[in-house]
Design a protein around this motif. Structure first.
Motif, PDB file in Angstrom:
ATOM      1  N   LYS A  14       0.855  -1.178   0.299  1.00  0.00           N
ATOM      2  CA  LYS A  14      -0.156  -0.320  -0.385  1.00  0.00           C
ATOM      3  C   LYS A  14       0.425   1.099   0.221  1.00  0.00           C
ATOM      4  N   ASN A  15       0.070   2.647  -0.362  1.00  0.00           N
ATOM      5  CA  ASN A  15       1.270   3.405  -0.103  1.00  0.00           C
ATOM      6  C   ASN A  15       1.800   3.859   1.283  1.00  0.00           C
ATOM      7  N   VAL A  16       2.636   3.983   1.108  1.00  0.00           N
ATOM      8  CA  VAL A  16       4.097   4.427   2.752  1.00  0.00           C
ATOM      9  C   VAL A  16       4.274   5.803   2.205  1.00  0.00           C
ATOM     10  N   ALA A  17       4.624   6.307   3.756  1.00  0.00           N
ATOM     11  CA  ALA A  17       5.389   7.804   3.286  1.00  0.00           C
ATOM     12  C   ALA A  17       7.176   7.590   2.864  1.00  0.00           C
ATOM     13  N   ILE A  18       7.318   8.632   2.263  1.00  0.00           N
ATOM     14  CA  ILE A  18       8.943   9.148   1.074  1.00  0.00           C
ATOM     15  C   ILE A  18       9.452   9.649   2.748  1.00  0.00           C
ATOM     16  N   LYS A  19      10.762   9.002   2.676  1.00  0.00           N
ATOM     17  CA  LYS A  19      11.438   9.389   4.192  1.00  0.00           C
ATOM     18  C   LYS A  19      12.705  10.383   2.991  1.00  0.00           C
ATOM     19  N   VAL A  20      12.862  11.553   3.765  1.00  0.00           N
ATOM     20  CA  VAL A  20      13.857  12.579   3.002  1.00  0.00           C
ATOM     21  C   VAL A  20      15.484  12.433   4.741  1.00  0.00           C
ATOM     22  N   TYR A  21      16.102  11.625   3.893  1.00  0.00           N
ATOM     23  CA  TYR A  21      17.313  12.269   4.737  1.00  0.00           C
ATOM     24  C   TYR A  21      18.213  13.094   4.956  1.00  0.00           C
ATOM     25  N   LEU A  22      18.767  13.633   5.786  1.00  0.00           N
ATOM     26  CA  LEU A  22      20.310  14.974   4.990  1.00  0.00           C
ATOM     27  C   LEU A  22      20.857  14.462   6.000  1.00  0.00           C
ATOM     28  N   SER A  23      22.164  13.747   5.254  1.00  0.00           N
ATOM     29  CA  SER A  23      23.445  14.320   6.558  1.00  0.00           C
ATOM     30  C   SER A  23      24.411  14.578   6.254  1.00  0.00           C
ATOM     31  N   PHE A  24      25.281  15.495   6.884  1.00  0.00           N
ATOM     32  CA  PHE A  24      26.272  16.333   6.895  1.00  0.00           C
ATOM     33  C   PHE A  24      26.901  16.536   8.624  1.00  0.00           C
ATOM     34  N   GLY A  25      27.950  16.629   7.947  1.00  0.00           N
ATOM     35  CA  GLY A  25      29.656  16.528   8.652  1.00  0.00           C
ATOM     36  C   GLY A  25      29.312  14.845  10.143  1.00  0.00           C
ATOM     37  N   ARG A  26      30.439  14.958  10.588  1.00  0.00           N
ATOM     38  CA  ARG A  26      30.146  12.943  11.192  1.00  0.00           C
ATOM     39  C   ARG A  26      29.391  13.418  11.673  1.00  0.00           C
ATOM     40  N   ASN A  27      28.258  11.953  12.063  1.00  0.00           N
ATOM     41  CA  ASN A  27      26.786  11.323  13.010  1.00  0.00           C
ATOM     42  C   ASN A  27      26.029  12.736  13.410  1.00  0.00           C
ATOM     43  N   ASN A  28      25.515  13.990  11.287  1.00  0.00           N
ATOM     44  CA  ASN A  28      24.980  14.267  11.893  1.00  0.00           C
ATOM     45  C   ASN A  28      24.228  14.426  10.863  1.00  0.00           C
ATOM     46  N   LEU A  29      22.662  13.459  11.041  1.00  0.00           N
ATOM     47  CA  LEU A  29      21.969  13.173   9.972  1.00  0.00           C
ATOM     48  C   LEU A  29      20.388  13.494  10.480  1.00  0.00           C
ATOM     49  N   ILE A  30      19.263  13.933   9.722  1.00  0.00           N
ATOM     50  CA  ILE A  30      18.544  14.224  10.074  1.00  0.00           C
ATOM     51  C   ILE A  30      17.689  13.319   9.255  1.00  0.00           C
ATOM     52  N   GLU A  31      15.703  13.220   9.182  1.00  0.00           N
ATOM     53  CA  GLU A  31      15.491  12.347   9.024  1.00  0.00           C
ATOM     54  C   GLU A  31      13.601  12.620   9.279  1.00  0.00           C
ATOM     55  N   LEU A  32      12.961  13.383   8.071  1.00  0.00           N
ATOM     56  CA  LEU A  32      11.592  13.629   8.480  1.00  0.00           C
ATOM     57  C   LEU A  32      10.448  13.092   7.078  1.00  0.00           C
ATOM     58  N   ASN A  33       9.660  13.210   7.058  1.00  0.00           N
ATOM     59  CA  ASN A  33       8.647  12.954   5.787  1.00  0.00           C
ATOM     60  C   ASN A  33       8.785  14.363   5.472  1.00  0.00           C
ATOM     61  N   THR A  34       8.311  13.696   3.620  1.00  0.00           N
ATOM     62  CA  THR A  34       8.530  14.618   2.592  1.00  0.00           C
ATOM     63  C   THR A  34       7.018  14.704   2.897  1.00  0.00           C
ATOM     64  N   GLY A  35       6.199  14.357   2.737  1.00  0.00           N
ATOM     65  CA  GLY A  35       4.799  14.579   2.511  1.00  0.00           C
ATOM     66  C   GLY A  35       4.038  13.736   1.776  1.00  0.00           C
ATOM     67  N   PHE A  36       5.253  13.212   0.948  1.00  0.00           N
ATOM     68  CA  PHE A  36       4.613  12.261  -0.203  1.00  0.00           C
ATOM     69  C   PHE A  36       4.770  10.801  -0.146  1.00  0.00           C
ATOM     70  N   THR A  37       3.548  10.208  -0.554  1.00  0.00           N
ATOM     71  CA  THR A  37       3.357   8.703  -0.466  1.00  0.00           C
ATOM     72  C   THR A  37       3.129   8.187  -1.929  1.00  0.00           C
ATOM     73  N   ILE A  38       3.795   6.651  -1.507  1.00  0.00           N
ATOM     74  CA  ILE A  38       4.544   5.869  -2.675  1.00  0.00           C
ATOM     75  C   ILE A  38       3.936   4.112  -2.586  1.00  0.00           C
TER      76      ILE A  38
END
Length: 446
Positions: A14-38
């Motif tokens: 079924k349609n599930v959320a698409i996540k975006v994750y941003l990685s920058f620098g050592r141990n810096n990782l952020i992940e959120l929902n994009t608001g889109f599903t697929i």
């Protein structure tokens, strides 16, 4: 090196959320929902993007590529400005990229200011058991809202969302207040204080704000930039004894001047006193009142015979603050309070329809032109400083601590003066004690 990627967190059919994750620098990782599903069957594990097998998926593919580019562009710019990059920052990039911020939602700064105004009479005030904020504070919020609307309309060309309020925003807003609008540093600093207050209030109602808000600080003029106008004891005596003050309104204003400089209260509190505020104990006169701004209960001992006479026999009639400020200038002019002093005065050519002209001009003026009802409280504090213990003066003026009192009269702490005052009181306490004669033994039996 920074990277932006997308992924799914589920393989459900079924349609599930698409996540975006941003990685920058050592141990810096952020992940959120994009608001889109697929649907996972339309997702490419090789590219971590939608398969381009339908028009809808092609459109979704392009949207995610657009988001990736948008995040990269703003990340580089904000990193160069030392902006905090966290989940709030990433959420704001997603919202801005797809223009998802509603222009009428509670996340808009001016909407929450209006919310505070609309609910002023039921708002809980910190440190008090009662509810409702003062009328003057409501007017302060109304003025702040006008400042924000002016900034949005004439500088930003867009509405301000709480997530927009980062260091760059505050720096630009401060620059606009001081250099474009020519507001005083005190007034501009107060608007920054208001901005922080509204943001923190919004956070309490579960509105997302930018984390930088908690680092914001207002500011004031330095002591060198401030001009404090006071009336000395000698000048007050000139006002009291002047035979040129004969007009009824001016005679009444003179009484308010003399009382105001002796009781050390704000103009609004001064004009609200009546004979009901007076009481006597042990043959002495006391004046009891509750300060409007701080809600502090204050008692002032009245010992000056001229002030006692006015309060008992010639109590002044109440006038508006505006009228009082007009009359006291004339009273001081007639009493020849004309020493040339540096200060700030409203542009005489100012026009209400042109707000840019409504600014104070720094120059040298005869003192009577600069005296206002606010000079009374400062005069009391200045005249009695070092003559009366500061703690006693603070109890009358209502300042919460000595540092604020000293700032108010533009003085720095004088430790020698404090020591001198202690010795003065010590000598007074011990002046009537008889000296004691002590016998000192020399250690022999003779």
């Amino acid at each position: 090196m920074a990277s932006v990627n997308f992924r799914l967190r589920s393989n459900a059919n079924k349609n599930v959320a698409i996540k975006v994750y941003l990685s920058f620098g050592r141990n810096n990782l952020i992940e959120l929902n994009t608001g889109f599903t697929i649907n996972p069957k339309d997702w490419s594990d090789k590219t971590n993007l939608p398969k381009q097998n339908t028009d809808e998926n092609k459109k979704l593919f392009n949207s995610l590529k657009k988001l990736s580019s948008y995040i990269f562009d703003n990340l580089n710019e904000d990193l160069s400005k030392s902006v905090l990059i966290d989940k709030f920052w990433l959420q704001s990039q997603i919202d801005k990229c797809f223009e998802r911020v509603e222009k009428t939602d509670s996340g808009l700064l001016k909407n929450h200011i209006q919310y505070i105004i609309d609910n002023a009479n039921t708002r809980k005030v910190s440190g008090r058991s009662k509810i409702g904020i003062s009328e003057s504070r409501v007017k302060g919020y109304e003025t702040f809202k006008k400042v924000i609307e002016d900034y949005e309309k004439n500088a930003l060309k867009k509405q301000i969302h709480f997530l927009d309020i980062n260091k760059t925003f505050v720096d630009k807003f401060t620059n606009w207040l001081i250099n474009k609008k020519n507001y005083s540093k005190n007034y501009a600093g107060k608007q920054i204080d208001n901005l922080k207050t509204v943001c923190l209030d919004a956070e309490k109602t579960e509105i997302q704000i930018n984390p930088y808000v908690k680092q914001m600080q207002g500011f004031t003029e330095t002591n060198e930039e401030r001009f404090i106008v006071t009336l000395s004891f000698e000048e007050l005596e000139k006002i009291r004894t002047s035979d040129k003050i004969t007009n009824e309104a001016h005679v009444n204003a003179r009484k308010w001047i003399l009382i105001g400089c002796e009781i050390g209260q704000r103009g609004g509190d001064l004009l609200n006193i009546t004979k009901d505020n007076i009481r006597y104990k042990g043959g002495r006169m006391y004046l009891d009142l509750i300060q409007q701004k701080t809600k502090k209960s204050v008692t002032i001992g009245i010992i000056n015979p001229h002030i006692i006479d006015i309060l008992e026999n010639e109590f002044p009639y109440k006038v508006s603050s505006q009228k009082l400020n007009e009359h006291i200038k004339k009273v001081c002019e007639l009493a020849e309070i004309n020493e040339i002093v540096e200060g700030k005065k409203l542009n005489p050519n100012a026009k209400k329809e042109n707000p840019e002209s409504m600014r104070k001009i720094r120059d040298f003026y005869p003192k009577w032109e600069l005296v206002t009802s606010h000079s009374f409280r400062r005069s009391f504090a200045t005249n009695y400083y070092k003559k009366i213990p500061t703690a006693v003066l603070i109890g009358i003026t209502g300042h919460s601590k000595e540092s604020l009192f000293l700032d108010y009269i533009n003085k720095s702490e004088d430790k020698d003066a404090n020591a001198d005052l202690f010795m003065q009181f010590y000598e007074q306490l011990n002046k009537d004690k008889a000296p004691e004669l002590k016998v000192v033994k020399n250690g022999t039996n003779n």
